[in-house]
Scaffold this motif. Sequence first.
Motif, mmCIF file in Angstrom:
data_model
loop_
_atom_site.group_PDB
_atom_site.id
_atom_site.type_symbol
_atom_site.label_atom_id
_atom_site.label_comp_id
_atom_site.label_asym_id
_atom_site.label_seq_id
_atom_site.Cartn_x
_atom_site.Cartn_y
_atom_site.Cartn_z
ATOM 1 N N PHE A 1 -5.605 -4.716 9.651
ATOM 2 C CA PHE A 1 -6.493 -3.931 10.509
ATOM 3 C C PHE A 1 -6.308 -4.379 11.964
ATOM 4 N N SER A 2 -6.403 -3.424 12.884
ATOM 5 C CA SER A 2 -6.202 -3.748 14.297
ATOM 6 C C SER A 2 -7.145 -2.919 15.151
ATOM 7 N N LYS A 3 -7.696 -3.534 16.185
ATOM 8 C CA LYS A 3 -8.564 -2.824 17.131
ATOM 9 C C LYS A 3 -7.779 -1.820 17.966
ATOM 10 N N GLU A 4 -6.471 -1.941 17.956
ATOM 11 C CA GLU A 4 -5.634 -1.024 18.729
ATOM 12 C C GLU A 4 -5.521 0.348 18.074
ATOM 13 N N PHE A 5 -5.930 0.461 16.824
ATOM 14 C CA PHE A 5 -5.841 1.739 16.114
ATOM 15 C C PHE A 5 -7.253 2.201 15.740
ATOM 16 N N ALA A 6 -7.730 3.212 16.456
ATOM 17 C CA ALA A 6 -9.062 3.743 16.171
ATOM 18 C C ALA A 6 -9.128 4.343 14.775
ATOM 19 N N THR A 7 -7.995 4.802 14.270
ATOM 20 C CA THR A 7 -7.945 5.438 12.944
ATOM 21 C C THR A 7 -8.162 4.445 11.802
ATOM 22 N N ASP A 8 -8.170 3.141 12.115
ATOM 23 C CA ASP A 8 -8.382 2.140 11.058
ATOM 24 C C ASP A 8 -9.791 2.196 10.477
ATOM 25 N N SER A 9 -10.680 2.942 11.156
ATOM 26 C CA SER A 9 -12.029 3.107 10.602
ATOM 27 C C SER A 9 -12.003 3.891 9.295
ATOM 28 N N THR A 10 -10.919 4.632 9.065
ATOM 29 C CA THR A 10 -10.737 5.338 7.784
ATOM 30 C C THR A 10 -9.410 4.899 7.159
ATOM 31 N N ALA A 11 -9.263 3.587 7.032
ATOM 32 C CA ALA A 11 -8.034 3.036 6.458
ATOM 33 C C ALA A 11 -8.381 2.016 5.378
ATOM 34 N N PHE A 12 -7.450 1.849 4.455
ATOM 35 C CA PHE A 12 -7.576 0.839 3.401
ATOM 36 C C PHE A 12 -6.427 -0.159 3.514
ATOM 37 N N VAL A 13 -6.742 -1.417 3.301
ATOM 38 C CA VAL A 13 -5.741 -2.418 2.936
ATOM 39 C C VAL A 13 -5.970 -2.686 1.458
ATOM 40 N N VAL A 14 -4.920 -2.587 0.662
ATOM 41 C CA VAL A 14 -5.063 -2.704 -0.797
ATOM 42 C C VAL A 14 -4.218 -3.866 -1.308
ATOM 43 N N ASN A 15 -4.579 -4.386 -2.490
ATOM 44 C CA ASN A 15 -3.764 -5.465 -3.058
ATOM 45 C C ASN A 15 -2.703 -4.903 -4.005
ATOM 46 N N GLU A 16 -1.796 -5.755 -4.451
ATOM 47 C CA GLU A 16 -0.673 -5.325 -5.287
ATOM 48 C C GLU A 16 -1.147 -4.744 -6.617
ATOM 49 N N SER A 17 -2.225 -5.300 -7.174
ATOM 50 C CA SER A 17 -2.731 -4.785 -8.452
ATOM 51 C C SER A 17 -3.235 -3.358 -8.315
ATOM 52 N N ALA A 18 -3.842 -3.037 -7.164
ATOM 53 C CA ALA A 18 -4.306 -1.673 -6.934
ATOM 54 C C ALA A 18 -3.121 -0.713 -6.836
ATOM 55 N N VAL A 19 -2.072 -1.128 -6.129
ATOM 56 C CA VAL A 19 -0.868 -0.292 -6.004
ATOM 57 C C VAL A 19 -0.254 -0.042 -7.386
ATOM 58 N N LYS A 20 -0.184 -1.085 -8.178
ATOM 59 C CA LYS A 20 0.394 -0.961 -9.516
ATOM 60 C C LYS A 20 -0.431 -0.024 -10.385
ATOM 61 N N PHE A 21 -1.765 -0.157 -10.315
ATOM 62 C CA PHE A 21 -2.629 0.688 -11.135
ATOM 63 C C PHE A 21 -2.544 2.153 -10.696
ATOM 64 N N ILE A 22 -2.586 2.364 -9.378
ATOM 65 C CA ILE A 22 -2.538 3.732 -8.852
ATOM 66 C C ILE A 22 -1.182 4.373 -9.125
ATOM 67 N N GLY A 23 -0.112 3.570 -9.008
ATOM 68 C CA GLY A 23 1.221 4.077 -9.319
ATOM 69 C C GLY A 23 2.032 4.508 -8.108
ATOM 70 N N PHE A 24 1.571 4.146 -6.896
ATOM 71 C CA PHE A 24 2.327 4.485 -5.696
ATOM 72 C C PHE A 24 3.577 3.602 -5.595
ATOM 73 N N LYS A 25 4.753 4.231 -5.416
ATOM 74 C CA LYS A 25 5.983 3.455 -5.233
ATOM 75 C C LYS A 25 6.143 3.005 -3.788
ATOM 76 N N ASP A 26 5.716 3.861 -2.870
ATOM 77 C CA ASP A 26 5.771 3.525 -1.447
ATOM 78 C C ASP A 26 4.387 3.816 -0.869
ATOM 79 N N PRO A 27 3.442 2.842 -0.999
ATOM 80 C CA PRO A 27 2.024 3.143 -0.731
ATOM 81 C C PRO A 27 1.656 3.330 0.738
ATOM 82 N N ILE A 28 2.441 2.769 1.668
ATOM 83 C CA ILE A 28 2.054 2.831 3.084
ATOM 84 C C ILE A 28 2.031 4.291 3.546
#
Length: 794
Positions: free
Chosen positions: A548-575
């Motif tokens: 997260f960064s104060k330089e990006f106002a859009t981070d107010s609607t952003a997620f940082v997720v862990n590897e287990s969440a990516v694996k469960f969701i199934g995203f290959k390229d989650p960014i």
Amino acid sequence: MISNYFKIAFRNLLKYKGYSFINIFGLATGMAVAILIGLWIYDELSYDKYHQNYDRIAQVMQNQTYNGQVATHTSMPHKMAEEIRNNYGSDFKYVLQSSWTSSHILSVGEKKFSKSGNFFEPQVTEMLSLKMLKGTRAALNEPNSIILSESYAKAFFGNADPMDKIMRLDNKTDVKVTGVYEDLPYNSSFREMYYILPWQLYLSTNPWIKNMDDPWDSNFTQAFAQIGDNADMEAVSKKIVNVKLNKVQQDDRRYNPQVFLHPLSKWHLFPEFKDGKNIGGRVEFVWLFGIIGIFVLLLACINFMNLSTARSEKRAKEVGIRKSIGSVRSQLIVQFFSESLLVVALAFIFSLVFVQVALPYFNELADKKMTILWTNPIFWIVSIAFSIITGLIAGSYPALYLSSFQPVKVLKGTFRVGRFASVPRKVLVVLQFTVSVTLIIGTIIVFRQIQYAKDRPIGYNRNGLINIFMMTSDLHKHFDVVRNELINSGAIIEMTESGSPTTQVWNTNGGFNWEGKDPGLAVDFPNNGVSHGYGKTINWEIVSGRDFSKEFATDSTAFVVNESAVKFIGFKDPIGKIIKWNDKPYTIIGVIKDMVVQSPYAPTRGSLYHLSKDSENVMILKLNPNKSSRESISKIEAIFKKYDPASPFEYKFVDEEYAQKFGDEERVGKLATFFAILAVFISCLGLFGLASFVAEQRTKEIGVRKVLGASVMNLWQLLSKDFVILVLISCFISIPIAYFYLNGWLQRYEYRTGISWWVFIVSVAGALLITLLTVSFQAIKAATANPVKSLKTE
């Protein structure tokens, strides 16, 4: 006649002081262990029995299906108790809503303390059968009332009468003391409830609860119940199973909430659930330590039996003479049982002394507050009966065996014990060391499992992190100012706010959707609201994307997720991928390594992190590593007091909080070590006695061998060989037993160590080393004796 039996028994004890000491001290140690374990089991089984309605109280719980699994929760919607009362009132005496047991600041003048308590509906005093020392059980009927535990009332008011005194709650609300109740015992599930506040006060000070769009959408409270006098717990539990399912919206029916009652009698011993079913818990330790107690006492009894039978030849002439002058076998049996009971009586007295001395250490080890039940008649009845049974068991074989000698053979000198007379002793020695080696292996495996979990990568740096729980919003309002002052002072290098402490999950959410998600899949993720700088403070490890960064106002609607969440969701390229939370789109900006924030023995759950302006539960500070912790804490306290003078300054080191997650396992490991050491000690005590007897019995043989040129090493090998063989047999028996049970124990943990071969090698080597050290003293003493003196004694 009886007095003569005990006189002879006492004379025999004095005549053979060494063997008497081994018998009495060994038995006393075994009985002390049995008493300690008995007190521990009694405390475990009497948990929560302070409450008179023990058999009729339950917690309302629910099973929910999400992420493809059934999970069991104690958290409830705040309307649960009211709904059950309205629809199933005839089956219940009370159904009460409660907050979580949490800390609040209470102050009177300059005195202020932070202790844990609950907001509860007024009938809690009746349901928990609180013993009111001041006021009545109707004390919580007033909306701004508070009742205090006896010790907490004394902390504020000393010996003065606290009734009707005004206290300040969280520097916001005035409450009046309307009652004082007796402190709840340490073995009560409500022992950390130092005060109780009315439930209506909780609702009035948290207006967001009444303004909720859907009161059944959020689980944030607890519900407790007392069933009717003639109701059946299991039957009532089945009746309320769909109480929540009938109230939730259609979309939430995917979670399939199933409500049930978990009886108070099972809270402590049966707290664990898997796939929605109760699978036990601490009751396994009750069985385990009960079995250990029996075996340790048995080891002590074996010593007595072994030494008594080993010395049979020494007393054969006594038996022969007594039989020849008219003693019948029954009198001899009574004589030997008298000796046994005298030894046990003396051992019991010493065991009580040992227990009294060991109890403070044992209590600290076991996290208990036990005392010897001096005034409890059941304790004395059980102890005396236990001692008599122990005496009869320990003396049975010697009494029956020695009394069977033929007087003619004994007095003619033709009596021989026979080539197989030592077999029972050897069997008992094997049994002793089988138990001891099994305990040694078990202790090593328990600590290996703990160390394995401790060595697990946790995904962040907990060194120098402290959690400070905010009781008021004052620090949150001045966050930027406080942060700048602390950094400028050199006390910290970074600081952040969080909805949950670093080592726990306080909040989970559903309502998530993403491209490709199965419409029928209900999900629930830990979803922590944090402030900027959270990742930098705890030093989480970013795998891809950014923080997260104060330089990006859009981070107010952003997620940082862990590897287990990516694996469960199934995203290959989650960014850059979108996850909708209650139909609002959030963009994944970063992926971090899994962080261990719950059980270190369980897989990490898929977790989400988002920026929140209302993350005012916990402040997390990273101390300056170049400054002493004491100096930094002192500076932090001064600055915190400046902006939040109403709150007592309290903090917790994250590494200490994380270490507490291993508490139960470490306690079991330490207790197992304690019992293993005592088991080995008792076994070695018996081995020492037997080695002494064997050396004494073979005095002439040793003398002859020395005259013929045998070396000390030859004689040491001769005397030690038999004992080493017996211990080796014990090891080969104990290894498969230990493997079977420990492998089953490890299956409880999803993140677990293996059972390595070296554990058995070390245990066997340790057992052999202990055996050789024990036997060698007597063996070398006999081997170095002057053979002239040895032969003259014959």
